[in-house]
Design a protein around this motif. Sequence first.
Motif, mmCIF file in Angstrom:
data_model
loop_
_atom_site.group_PDB
_atom_site.id
_atom_site.type_symbol
_atom_site.label_atom_id
_atom_site.label_comp_id
_atom_site.label_asym_id
_atom_site.label_seq_id
_atom_site.Cartn_x
_atom_site.Cartn_y
_atom_site.Cartn_z
ATOM 1 N N SER A 95 -14.570 16.063 2.320
ATOM 2 C CA SER A 95 -14.268 15.681 3.699
ATOM 3 C C SER A 95 -14.118 14.180 3.913
ATOM 4 O O SER A 95 -13.997 13.725 5.052
ATOM 5 C CB SER A 95 -15.363 16.218 4.636
ATOM 6 N N ILE A 96 -14.139 13.394 2.846
ATOM 7 C CA ILE A 96 -13.901 11.950 2.993
ATOM 8 C C ILE A 96 -12.502 11.729 3.566
ATOM 9 O O ILE A 96 -11.540 12.367 3.139
ATOM 10 C CB ILE A 96 -14.045 11.239 1.634
ATOM 11 N N ARG A 97 -12.385 10.826 4.529
ATOM 12 C CA ARG A 97 -11.096 10.480 5.113
ATOM 13 C C ARG A 97 -10.822 8.994 4.899
ATOM 14 O O ARG A 97 -11.729 8.168 5.038
ATOM 15 C CB ARG A 97 -11.069 10.799 6.617
ATOM 16 N N MET A 98 -9.567 8.666 4.565
ATOM 17 C CA MET A 98 -9.200 7.279 4.306
ATOM 18 C C MET A 98 -7.945 6.914 5.074
ATOM 19 O O MET A 98 -7.056 7.749 5.265
ATOM 20 C CB MET A 98 -8.961 7.060 2.811
ATOM 21 N N ASN A 117 -15.245 -0.333 5.858
ATOM 22 C CA ASN A 117 -13.929 -0.963 5.804
ATOM 23 C C ASN A 117 -13.357 -0.792 4.400
ATOM 24 O O ASN A 117 -13.999 -0.214 3.511
ATOM 25 C CB ASN A 117 -13.990 -2.432 6.235
ATOM 26 N N HIS A 118 -12.142 -1.300 4.177
ATOM 27 C CA HIS A 118 -11.469 -1.048 2.901
ATOM 28 C C HIS A 118 -12.105 -1.806 1.742
ATOM 29 O O HIS A 118 -11.765 -1.578 0.584
ATOM 30 C CB HIS A 118 -9.976 -1.380 3.009
ATOM 31 N N ASN A 148 1.676 5.596 -6.108
ATOM 32 C CA ASN A 148 1.097 4.473 -5.380
ATOM 33 C C ASN A 148 1.929 4.222 -4.127
ATOM 34 O O ASN A 148 2.945 4.893 -3.887
ATOM 35 C CB ASN A 148 0.986 3.235 -6.268
ATOM 36 N N ALA A 149 1.509 3.268 -3.292
ATOM 37 C CA ALA A 149 2.065 3.131 -1.943
ATOM 38 C C ALA A 149 3.542 2.753 -1.909
ATOM 39 O O ALA A 149 4.242 3.104 -0.953
ATOM 40 C CB ALA A 149 1.249 2.114 -1.146
ATOM 41 N N LYS A 182 -2.762 2.863 1.283
ATOM 42 C CA LYS A 182 -1.600 2.187 1.872
ATOM 43 C C LYS A 182 -1.239 0.909 1.114
ATOM 44 O O LYS A 182 -0.271 0.236 1.454
ATOM 45 C CB LYS A 182 -1.887 1.840 3.339
ATOM 46 N N ASP A 183 -2.017 0.579 0.077
ATOM 47 C CA ASP A 183 -1.825 -0.640 -0.712
ATOM 48 C C ASP A 183 -1.238 -0.264 -2.069
ATOM 49 O O ASP A 183 -1.830 0.534 -2.805
ATOM 50 C CB ASP A 183 -3.178 -1.339 -0.877
ATOM 51 N N ALA A 184 -0.077 -0.838 -2.419
ATOM 52 C CA ALA A 184 0.587 -0.499 -3.686
ATOM 53 C C ALA A 184 -0.256 -0.866 -4.899
ATOM 54 O O ALA A 184 -0.054 -0.318 -5.995
ATOM 55 C CB ALA A 184 1.946 -1.195 -3.765
ATOM 56 N N ASP A 185 -1.199 -1.782 -4.723
ATOM 57 C CA ASP A 185 -2.048 -2.205 -5.839
ATOM 58 C C ASP A 185 -3.376 -1.457 -5.872
ATOM 59 O O ASP A 185 -4.315 -1.883 -6.548
ATOM 60 C CB ASP A 185 -2.318 -3.717 -5.754
#
Length: 736
Positions: free
Chosen positions: A338-341, A362-363, A203-204, A290-293
């Motif tokens: 090919s998904i990008r995040m 969006n996220h 995780n992040a 980018k989110d630890a949770d």
Amino acid sequence: MHQLIIMCAALLMATASVSASEKMTLKSITQGDFAAKRISGIDPLEGTDQYAQISLDGSQIVQYSFKTGKQTAVLFDVNNTQGEKIDDFDGYLMSPDGKRMLIRTQTQQVYRRSNKAQYLIYTIQSRKLERLSDGGPQQSPVWSPDGNQVAFVRDNNIFLVKLLYDNSESQVTKDGKFNEVINGIPDWVNEEEFSTSQSMTFNADGTMICWIRYDESAVKQYSLQMFKGLSPEKTDFATYPGSYSYKYPKAGEDNSMVSAWSYDIKSHRTQKLEVPLAKDGYMPRILPTKDADRVMVYTMNRHQDELNLYAVNPRSTVAQLLIKESVPRYVKEESMESIRMGKDYILLPSDRDGYMHLYLYNHNGQQVRKIGEGNFDITDVYGYDEATGDVYYQAAALNPHDRQVYVSHRNGKTERLTDKEGWNTAIFSGDYKYFVNTWSDMNTPYVYTTRDNNGKVIATHLDNNELKEKTQRYGWAPKEQFSFTTSEGVKLDGWMLKPADFNSGKRYPVILFQYSGPGSQQVVNSWNVGSMGQGGAFDEYLAQRGFIVVCVDGRGTGARGAEFEKCTYQRLGNMEAKDQVETALYMAKQPYVDKDNIGIWGWSYGGFCTLMSMSEGRQVFKAGVSVAPPTSYRFYDTVYTERYMRTPKENPEGYDDNPITRADKLSGALLLCHGVADDNVHPQNSFEYAEALVQADKDFKENYYTNRNHSIFGGNTRNHLLRQITSWFEEHLMNK
């Protein structure tokens, strides 16, 4: 974060001059004498205009500037380390903070995308090199985001190494067992058909490890018989053969049971993540955010017409559905891959409107905008610059055989960044200010340039002029593009290669080469065109021996929209074979073609389509060669086959139309070739087909290659195989 595997080094050109009368040989082709020089292994460094790359001699990892193409630093030198010493290496994995890297050596291939190796930790500033683990080879290592921990897989279990604690090693899972349970890396079918060798992430904040667990205990086993052989020789099997047995789920059979798990590094607590999934569903990816949770988990139903993206809390185990992608027939594997995040976005390719376009979310899973309007497919995704809102991608917008690089701005304006028709690819710098452009067309080998993000050429790094001059000295003929319309009203495109001394007053035998698989393309305006790579060197060899070589992409192939590609759904081989027969009929009408001497060949799906075409009913092929063919999709794996065919129980008619059931309709002289150790398309396919031909009283010839896999290479094997193909067509199509 990119794991780089050093690609085959481009083979150097022969420096001796070649007389115009000198001809190509099969040995020269199989030795790679016509291989183009490549710039490979470019690893952009995040947030910068720099990239890392393994040096041409394989001894260093060097840092370069995208802008100038010039070297800016040596990051690793195999001959200049402190601590451990190694003779060579074949790959590396940069830490997220850029301070360390994992150096890969002693690599042993497992399957197509997986390997075992000895990894070493290298600290760039101190040049200190130390072994990652002394417990045996490692698989698919992963850095923690802060670069202070590494997780890896050994013997189907996950291990953790803490660099700040004197590289202390601990075991995270203990239930892994060969052919029963796998943690952190995919089983055979998930690796092969979902294009991945990794099923694990931190995780992040690096406090947890998350992974997919595969329980393959209920999956049926397939055994490949192994012999002593040669090149290499397996002395253990000198008297009695051995076997390699592994879990391979065939269409309609049990798959691995998959589940997602997390491990708290501090408390040592292991939990199952509550990701909704049907008992027979798939879990193709688990990825960091980018989110630890949050970690991202992809799921698909068994029919593969629904893809779900879940944000999962690794501590609470709760999963939130962000995006549900559901399209007719099936979700393409390439769109999932090919998904990008990024921090605040998800970029999803989808053909929901009939063509592959991009959708920005969006996220929280809310759609922000669509990228791509028009009747063309977006064919690759290069990234999203969150600072500017620019989306960079590749598309077949000019025509299905061409690729250009584009940028779509936040205001909706789209610009083309490449200017030459042909085949363009891009690797962007970490700050999206520059990209390395690779361009070629079907008659021009690769040219590498650096461009800025407006498309302006800054520098040319490699142009392969030596190879182009060499092909001219060897008398290569140009490939010509053409189109025609079938009797069913379908417009098909192809390329044709005529002998260099072509005389329109003569009649030439024709060889059709094709692959024909779903979403594939062989008719492309690229140096990658042709049956065996190297700019179509083998096709040129056949043309120099007096054949016209033709390639046509029939229905089911890619870059012409969802309907053209997916119209073969639940009837694999039927329309594809019709279109190859129509190609032969079209060629037979040409005044320069010997209509009684037309052949066809292909490898893998191309081998399957060869057999379907030769038994289609219209007897247009005098000879054919089928290499490593699936002869009944009941023998092939679940993920690939059911994506296009559903299960045998749901679609018995589709499965029962195959080369085996068509054996009594086979027309033409057939050569059948297969590797006896093919873990992908099992030799069972050719064995059963051969028996069907025998019982149908059909003559044929078969060549089997000892201990060779689906690629049929090693020692003199590939040279022998290509000679058999050439000789077969010369024997049966040449009027001597």
